[in-house]
Design an enzyme around this catalytic site. Structure first.
Site, PDB file in Angstrom:
ATOM      1  N   LYS A  78      -4.369   6.314   0.568  1.00 53.45           N
ATOM      2  CA  LYS A  78      -4.291   5.693  -0.759  1.00 53.45           C
ATOM      3  C   LYS A  78      -5.146   6.485  -1.747  1.00 53.45           C
ATOM      4  O   LYS A  78      -6.248   6.934  -1.390  1.00 53.45           O
ATOM      5  CB  LYS A  78      -4.786   4.247  -0.643  1.00 53.45           C
ATOM      6  CG  LYS A  78      -4.569   3.367  -1.861  1.00 53.45           C
ATOM      7  CD  LYS A  78      -4.992   1.922  -1.536  1.00 53.45           C
ATOM      8  CE  LYS A  78      -4.805   0.984  -2.709  1.00 53.45           C
ATOM      9  NZ  LYS A  78      -5.161  -0.422  -2.386  1.00 53.45           N
ATOM     10  N   SER A 153      -1.707  -3.886  -3.602  1.00 57.85           N
ATOM     11  CA  SER A 153      -1.771  -2.687  -4.393  1.00 57.85           C
ATOM     12  C   SER A 153      -1.481  -1.411  -3.594  1.00 57.85           C
ATOM     13  O   SER A 153      -1.140  -0.382  -4.186  1.00 57.85           O
ATOM     14  CB  SER A 153      -3.162  -2.553  -5.016  1.00 57.85           C
ATOM     15  OG  SER A 153      -4.143  -2.388  -4.020  1.00 57.85           O
ATOM     16  N   SER A 177      -4.030  -6.577  -0.378  1.00 55.54           N
ATOM     17  CA  SER A 177      -3.419  -5.304  -0.775  1.00 55.54           C
ATOM     18  C   SER A 177      -2.981  -4.395   0.368  1.00 55.54           C
ATOM     19  O   SER A 177      -2.326  -3.380   0.125  1.00 55.54           O
ATOM     20  CB  SER A 177      -4.362  -4.516  -1.685  1.00 55.54           C
ATOM     21  OG  SER A 177      -4.341  -5.038  -2.982  1.00 55.54           O
TER      22      SER A 177
END
Lengths: 492, 105
Positions: A78, A153, A177
């Site tokens: 990420k 997310s 997330s």
């Protein structure tokens, strides 16, 4: 035109195949890069690619210079994990050109274990969101249906894996997330206990809730990745010295006398999709048929979870994001300014997207004079009560089972008009972060129709129960075959 | 008890505290949204919290200290590498207090 799949698309299978010389790391990495090249225009999972560097890392594995438990396997991370190589953007204009001067501890651990990092994935700006639609750069698409969001997310990490662009990935989870995008993309996603994994080099959103964790196609893949990233780090004083077991070693041992808790408060949620409910009920029945005892438990303060979360997380965010001032790093306004306050205020208004600004505003309001006790202290008291609920529930059961999300993946644009509606999607995931416990999402079915969408279920366990939680998940996985399905994807 | 009616002036004040330079239309939009969100969040004020200790961290964490010895840290170049504007080993900003224009730096 079609594109071939990865010869080995799960972490463990790829790792073993490379070790046994069935495929070289360079070949597998080339396959992953070819899939990224072909499919990225449809999926939009990556903020940056490490193609040349990844091939060099792969070559070093093939030549025996790099070894370890992940040796040679293509992995995505990420884009809120700091890396010395390339940029770390958090999908924000504020950090569009930011080059971190150090590597996050988890990145060092991945590379020390021989992983090949293929690139950094899209997210909701600063990890604030549930769909990647808050990214300043692009909205990632769900590989199962590209008109839908992958969740967020960590949506880029989930979509990259589901699209076969890597064999595993890392995300971060502050209120769901990792687990929510895992559910929406048909993957296993784990939010470890707070303190299990070092947060050093994870760009801070809400420091008391943030935790890094793995995405995999299988429970074993999540376990292997957790083996690599867990442990105490002197650079993160909230990481704990508790010993790290080998999560893979015991994985196939069923839990004897397993007790699965069902919380009635998780069943009363309005807006629950009937297909999600049916899939989770079937999973409960399957556990029962395997000899598990199904226990009713109560989590009476669940209804305060989202309210407490949307006080605590924005309060911490408003404080953490105060560092973006247009002076030390990040975006600086090019408009003329009269003084330093104007420099701060214009740089921040230009650099932060709307959701980040909204959360900074909520947090600043809740922490401002006269409101602190009414909101922030109240939310921390709710945290005490939510933690107490879980402690009491876990006296009666080994894990609590519930849906991960009330619905399968929603359409891009469907919820962007009303921030509160988007927040309410987090109903099953936020209390896990508030209580600091472990939570795992795994596929438990698919919707009917021409374009079936994955459905995820969540298993919640006490703090540092990951070993048992993974075994419980593995029991279900070994009796089902959801994790063998793959989305059908064609290049544009 | 605070009043969860938010006026545009409240929003303007919070934006100033948050160091966000927002235009009128954004202030207007946020006023309505903050109103809605805070109305929802007001739930937690219905909680009976008498005698409940606030919990900052879910784990019983203690402050961690180390020996006061010099350890490797970032170089000045690394610290400055992302700065929008620098001057030698310093971060450069517009002038903060009044003075002649040339002293801005």
């Amino acid at each position: 035109m079609s594109i071939s799949s990865l010869a080995f698309d799960t972490l463990l299978a790829a790792r073993d195949a490379i070790r046994d010389r069935k495929i070289s790391s360079v070949e597998l990495t080339q396959q992953a890069l070819a899939r990224i090249e072909a499919l990225e225009p449809r999926i939009l999972a990556f903020n940056s690619l490490y193609a040349d560097r990844a091939l060099a890392q792969a070559k070093a594995v093939d030549e025996g210079e790099r070894t370890g438990s992940l040796a040679g396997v293509p992995i995505a991370i990420k884009d809120n994990l700091c890396t010395r190589y390339g940029t770390t953007t958090c999908s924000s204009k504020m950090l569009a050109n930011f080059r971190a001067p150090y590597d996050a501890t988890v990145v060092k651990m991945l590379e020390a274990a021989g992983a090949v990092i293929v690139g950094k994935t899209n997210l909701d700006e600063f990890a604030m969101g549930s769909s990647t639609e808050n990214s300043a750069f692009k909205t990632t698409r769900n590989p199962w249906d590209t008109s839908r969001v992958p969740g967020g997310s960590s949506g880029g990490s989930a979509a990259a894996l589901a699209a076969g662009m890597c064999c595993a990935s890392l995300g971060s989870d502050t209120g769901g997330s990792i687990r929510q995008p895992a559910a929406l993309c048909g993957l296993v996603g784990l939010k470890p206990t707070y303190g299990r994994v070092s947060r050093y080099g994870l760009v801070a959103f809400a420091s008391s809730l943030d935790q890094i964790g793995p995405f995999g196609w299988t429970v074993a893949d999540a376990a292997l990745l957790l083996n690599v990233i867990s442990g105490h780090d002197p650079k993160d004083s909230t990481s704990v010295p508790t010993a790290v077991p080998d999560y893979l070693a015991s994985l196939d041992q069923p839990v004897k006398g397993l007790r699965i808790g069902i919380a009635k408060e998780f069943e009363l949620t309005a807006g629950m999709d009937p297909q999600v409910k049916a899939a989770v009920d079937t999973a409960i029945a399957l556990y029962k048929s395997m000899g598990a005892t199904i226990v009713d438990v109560s989590l009476p303060h669940t209804e305060y979870g989202i309210a407490a979360y949307y006080v605590i997380a924005p309060c911490e965010a408003s404080s953490n994001l105060a560092r973006y001032d247009g002076v030390h790093f990040g975006h600086r306004t090019k408009e003329p300014v009269e003084n330093i306050i104007e420099l701060f205020s214009k740089s921040r208004a230009e650099g932060f997207g709307e959701e980040v600004q909204r959360r900074i505003m909520i947090g600043t309001y809740a922490l401002s004079s006269g409101y602190y006790d009414a909101y922030y202290v109240r939310a921390l008291q709710a945290k005490t009560l939510i933690k107490r609920d879980f402690d009491q529930a876990f006296e009666k059961c080994d894990a609590i089972l519930c849906p991960t999300t009330p619905t399968p993946a929603f359409k891009a644009g469907e919820k962007t008009g009303d921030p509160l509606q988007m927040y309410l999607c987090d109903v099953f995931t936020v209390t896990c972060n508030i209580a600091g416990i472990a939570g795992l999402s795994m596929p438990c079915g698919f919707t009917n129709g021409d374009q079936p969408l994955p459905i995820g279920m969540q298993l919640l366990g006490p703090t540092f129960s990951e070993e048992k939680l993974l075994r419980i998940a593995r029991m279900y996985e070994s009796a089902t075959d959801w994790n063998t399905r793959r989305p059908k994807l064609e290049p544009v | 008890m605070p009043d969860s009616q938010i006026s545009i002036e409240d929003t303007r004040h919070v934006a100033t505290l948050a160091r966000l330079s927002l235009d009128e239309s954004k202030l207007q939009k946020f006023t309505g949204q903050l109103q809605n969100i805070l109305k929802y969040v007001d739930k937690i004020r219905q909680l009976d919290t008498a005698g409940v200790e606030p919990m900052a961290h879910a784990l019983p964490l203690q402050n961690v200290l180390r020996e006061d010895v010099v350890e490797p840290s970032l170089t000045v170049e690394e610290v400055l590498q992302n700065a929008p504007e620098t001057d030698g080993p310093f971060f450069k900003v517009p002038k903060i207090i009044g003075g002649d224009e040339d002293s801005a730096g």
